[in-house]
Design a protein around this motif. Structure first.
Motif, PDB file in Angstrom:
ATOM      1  N   VAL A 173       0.829  -1.204   0.000  1.00 34.29           N
ATOM      2  CA  VAL A 173       0.000   0.000   0.000  1.00 34.29           C
ATOM      3  C   VAL A 173       0.864   1.254   0.000  1.00 34.29           C
ATOM      4  CG1 VAL A 173      -1.728   1.303   1.288  1.00 34.29           C
ATOM      5  CG2 VAL A 173      -1.907  -1.176   1.133  1.00 34.29           C
ATOM      6  N   LEU A 229       1.978   5.856  -7.353  1.00 31.64           N
ATOM      7  CA  LEU A 229       0.824   6.426  -8.049  1.00 31.64           C
ATOM      8  C   LEU A 229       0.670   7.906  -7.720  1.00 31.64           C
ATOM      9  CD1 LEU A 229      -1.787   3.542  -7.788  1.00 31.64           C
ATOM     10  CD2 LEU A 229      -0.451   4.254  -9.762  1.00 31.64           C
ATOM     11  N   MET A 266     -13.901  12.152   4.541  1.00 25.27           N
ATOM     12  CA  MET A 266     -13.133  11.447   3.504  1.00 25.27           C
ATOM     13  C   MET A 266     -11.665  11.382   3.880  1.00 25.27           C
ATOM     14  SD  MET A 266     -15.191  10.557   1.134  1.00 25.27           S
ATOM     15  CE  MET A 266     -13.926  10.204  -0.105  1.00 25.27           C
ATOM     16  N   LEU A 274     -10.751   1.978   6.112  1.00 23.66           N
ATOM     17  CA  LEU A 274      -9.461   2.066   5.434  1.00 23.66           C
ATOM     18  C   LEU A 274      -8.534   3.012   6.182  1.00 23.66           C
ATOM     19  CD1 LEU A 274     -10.486   2.331   1.662  1.00 23.66           C
ATOM     20  CD2 LEU A 274      -9.795   0.315   2.923  1.00 23.66           C
ATOM     21  N   LYS A 276      -3.291   5.645   4.723  1.00 27.61           N
ATOM     22  CA  LYS A 276      -2.459   5.209   3.599  1.00 27.61           C
ATOM     23  C   LYS A 276      -3.299   4.540   2.518  1.00 27.61           C
ATOM     24  CE  LYS A 276       1.896   6.167   4.624  1.00 27.61           C
ATOM     25  NZ  LYS A 276       2.587   7.176   3.817  1.00 27.61           N
ATOM     26  N   GLN A 277      -4.219   3.707   2.967  1.00 26.26           N
ATOM     27  CA  GLN A 277      -5.049   2.993   1.988  1.00 26.26           C
ATOM     28  C   GLN A 277      -5.920   3.958   1.213  1.00 26.26           C
ATOM     29  OE1 GLN A 277      -6.801   0.176   4.745  1.00 26.26           O
ATOM     30  NE2 GLN A 277      -5.661  -1.516   3.819  1.00 26.26           N
ATOM     31  N   LEU A 278      -6.520   4.890   1.937  1.00 29.68           N
ATOM     32  CA  LEU A 278      -7.348   5.889   1.261  1.00 29.68           C
ATOM     33  C   LEU A 278      -6.522   6.660   0.247  1.00 29.68           C
ATOM     34  CD1 LEU A 278      -9.839   7.772   3.589  1.00 29.68           C
ATOM     35  CD2 LEU A 278     -10.287   6.428   1.548  1.00 29.68           C
ATOM     36  N   GLY A 279      -5.329   7.054   0.658  1.00 26.27           N
ATOM     37  CA  GLY A 279      -4.470   7.788  -0.250  1.00 26.27           C
ATOM     38  C   GLY A 279      -4.140   6.987  -1.487  1.00 26.27           C
ATOM     39  N   ALA A 280      -3.846   5.713  -1.293  1.00 33.02           N
ATOM     40  CA  ALA A 280      -3.526   4.850  -2.423  1.00 33.02           C
ATOM     41  C   ALA A 280      -4.736   4.697  -3.336  1.00 33.02           C
ATOM     42  CB  ALA A 280      -3.054   3.484  -1.918  1.00 33.02           C
ATOM     43  N   TYR A 281      -5.889   4.551  -2.730  1.00 34.44           N
ATOM     44  CA  TYR A 281      -7.122   4.385  -3.510  1.00 34.44           C
ATOM     45  C   TYR A 281      -7.416   5.629  -4.340  1.00 34.44           C
ATOM     46  CZ  TYR A 281     -12.180   4.292  -4.312  1.00 34.44           C
ATOM     47  OH  TYR A 281     -13.421   4.363  -4.880  1.00 34.44           O
ATOM     48  N   ALA A 340      -5.305   7.906  -5.273  1.00 29.83           N
ATOM     49  CA  ALA A 340      -4.275   8.059  -6.300  1.00 29.83           C
ATOM     50  C   ALA A 340      -4.555   7.133  -7.478  1.00 29.83           C
ATOM     51  CB  ALA A 340      -2.896   7.773  -5.705  1.00 29.83           C
ATOM     52  N   LEU A 341      -4.918   5.912  -7.164  1.00 30.63           N
ATOM     53  CA  LEU A 341      -5.250   4.959  -8.226  1.00 30.63           C
ATOM     54  C   LEU A 341      -6.416   5.460  -9.060  1.00 30.63           C
ATOM     55  CD1 LEU A 341      -5.041   2.084  -9.514  1.00 30.63           C
ATOM     56  CD2 LEU A 341      -6.702   1.352  -7.822  1.00 30.63           C
ATOM     57  N   ALA A 342      -7.453   5.945  -8.384  1.00 31.98           N
ATOM     58  CA  ALA A 342      -8.636   6.414  -9.099  1.00 31.98           C
ATOM     59  C   ALA A 342      -8.289   7.584 -10.007  1.00 31.98           C
ATOM     60  CB  ALA A 342      -9.732   6.805  -8.099  1.00 31.98           C
ATOM     61  N   GLU A 343      -7.502   8.516  -9.483  1.00 29.76           N
ATOM     62  CA  GLU A 343      -7.218   9.704 -10.283  1.00 29.76           C
ATOM     63  C   GLU A 343      -6.262   9.391 -11.428  1.00 29.76           C
ATOM     64  OE1 GLU A 343      -6.486  13.197  -8.029  1.00 29.76           O
ATOM     65  OE2 GLU A 343      -6.167  14.447  -9.805  1.00 29.76           O
ATOM     66  N   VAL A 344      -5.259   8.576 -11.147  1.00 27.28           N
ATOM     67  CA  VAL A 344      -4.315   8.210 -12.206  1.00 27.28           C
ATOM     68  C   VAL A 344      -5.036   7.498 -13.344  1.00 27.28           C
ATOM     69  CG1 VAL A 344      -2.455   6.604 -12.778  1.00 27.28           C
ATOM     70  CG2 VAL A 344      -2.208   8.168 -10.852  1.00 27.28           C
ATOM     71  N   SER A 345      -5.856   6.535 -13.004  1.00 23.63           N
ATOM     72  CA  SER A 345      -6.506   5.774 -14.072  1.00 23.63           C
ATOM     73  C   SER A 345      -7.502   6.644 -14.817  1.00 23.63           C
ATOM     74  CB  SER A 345      -7.184   4.532 -13.496  1.00 23.63           C
ATOM     75  OG  SER A 345      -8.152   4.898 -12.546  1.00 23.63           O
TER      76      SER A 345
END
Lengths: 168, 168
Positions: free
Chosen positions: A136, A143, B1, B8, B11-16, B18-23
């Motif tokens: 994570v 990312l 949020m 979560l 860290k997990q929220l941040g990763a999530y 980041a993933l959402a915005e990058v994709s």
DNA sequence: TATTGTTATACTCTATAACTATA
DNA sequence: TATAGTTATAGAGTATAACAATA
């Protein structure tokens, strides 16, 4: 596709495809949940979530459009829907009378709060359940770097007007 | 949020996110390129790419629907468009006369080959340009694991018919 | 009966262009 | 002139349900 492409290494292609598929599956699952649980589209949830996150629960239309939807008219459409449901309000900005400030209502906050646990739950089940905390951290770091880079380049709500040279 | 959610970690929220915005940013940029360069929607490109990748350049409609679009009728719609442009063909399967085998034509392969370099180029510029090769390896590993996990669960083309218990 | 695929249909969403109003 | 937002409109895409055909 799977063969070595001129531009990307095998590893890069694999990472790209994995990213694309993960985000697609994740978004589909999450969107389904939001629809069932809160009668919200993914975009609508994003709008509300950004507002909840914003200082004072307020943002300008253009800032929202830049973050979420890719045209002003598209955001106007979504904002009208949310407005009609009493989840946001729209009012002229005191600073700049051209601008419209969008603010979450209490009902909007309540709906986000209602929907968020299930949302987070799906994300955890699908994405985080068998990721280590190191995974994570790395994911976040890598990312996040990509996101910052990608944010730097693109216009978006500006594009329809600024009419730059199209590549094709 | 942004506050600690029940489910979560920060860290997990941040990763999530980041993933959402990058994709999202990546998909938007790539879709724009595909439209300009090959008059293809993202979904249409995915269909063609999967076929190019498939053994013999052929797949059943249902398998394609599972991989790309989330309803059979949606894929029928897209397949008709691709068929009309001569990029794929559809013919009854010899094994199972209910099934339809979709095959890329030479024109379809040519179009993928034409579009792929620019596609890959955008991905490299946006995503990989300032990622180290270690980053890429980790990304591949972690997201690949997530993908395998997510693939295991979901139905999709089956869902509309098999009508399983809805969670909400 | 269950599965595969198509069709008819209705709906959501998005973008373009034209417009108003303010900076 | 440039920016902020809305509206009208048109087009793409998706899903649902009903359908025909095969397993």
């Amino acid at each position: 596709m799977r063969k070595a492409s001129p531009g990307l290494s095998e590893k890069q292609l694999g990472a790209y495809f994995a990213l694309a598929e993960v985000s697609s599956l994740l978004q589909y699952a999450v969107a389904e949940h939001l629809r069932i649980d809160g009668d919200l589209s993914y975009v609508q949830f994003q709008v509300l979530a950004r507002l909840v996150d914003a200082p004072g629960g307020k943002l300008r239309m253009t800032d929202l459009a830049d973050g979420v939807v890719y045209s002003r008219s598209g955001l106007t459409y979504q904002a009208r829907l949310l407005d009609q449901r009493g989840l946001i309000t729209r009012s002229p900005s005191p600073d700049d009378e051209r601008s419209v400030m969008v603010a979450v209502t209490d009902a909007g906050r309540d709906l986000v709060a209602q929907v968020l646990p299930g949302h987070v739950d799906r994300v955890r089940q699908l994405l985080f359940e068998q990721l280590t905390s190191d995974d994570v951290i790395v994911l976040h770091k890598v990312l996040g770097r990509a996101r910052d880079h990608m944010r730097a380049a693109p216009p978006r709500s500006a594009k329809p007007r600024a009419r730059r040279n199209r590549t094709g």
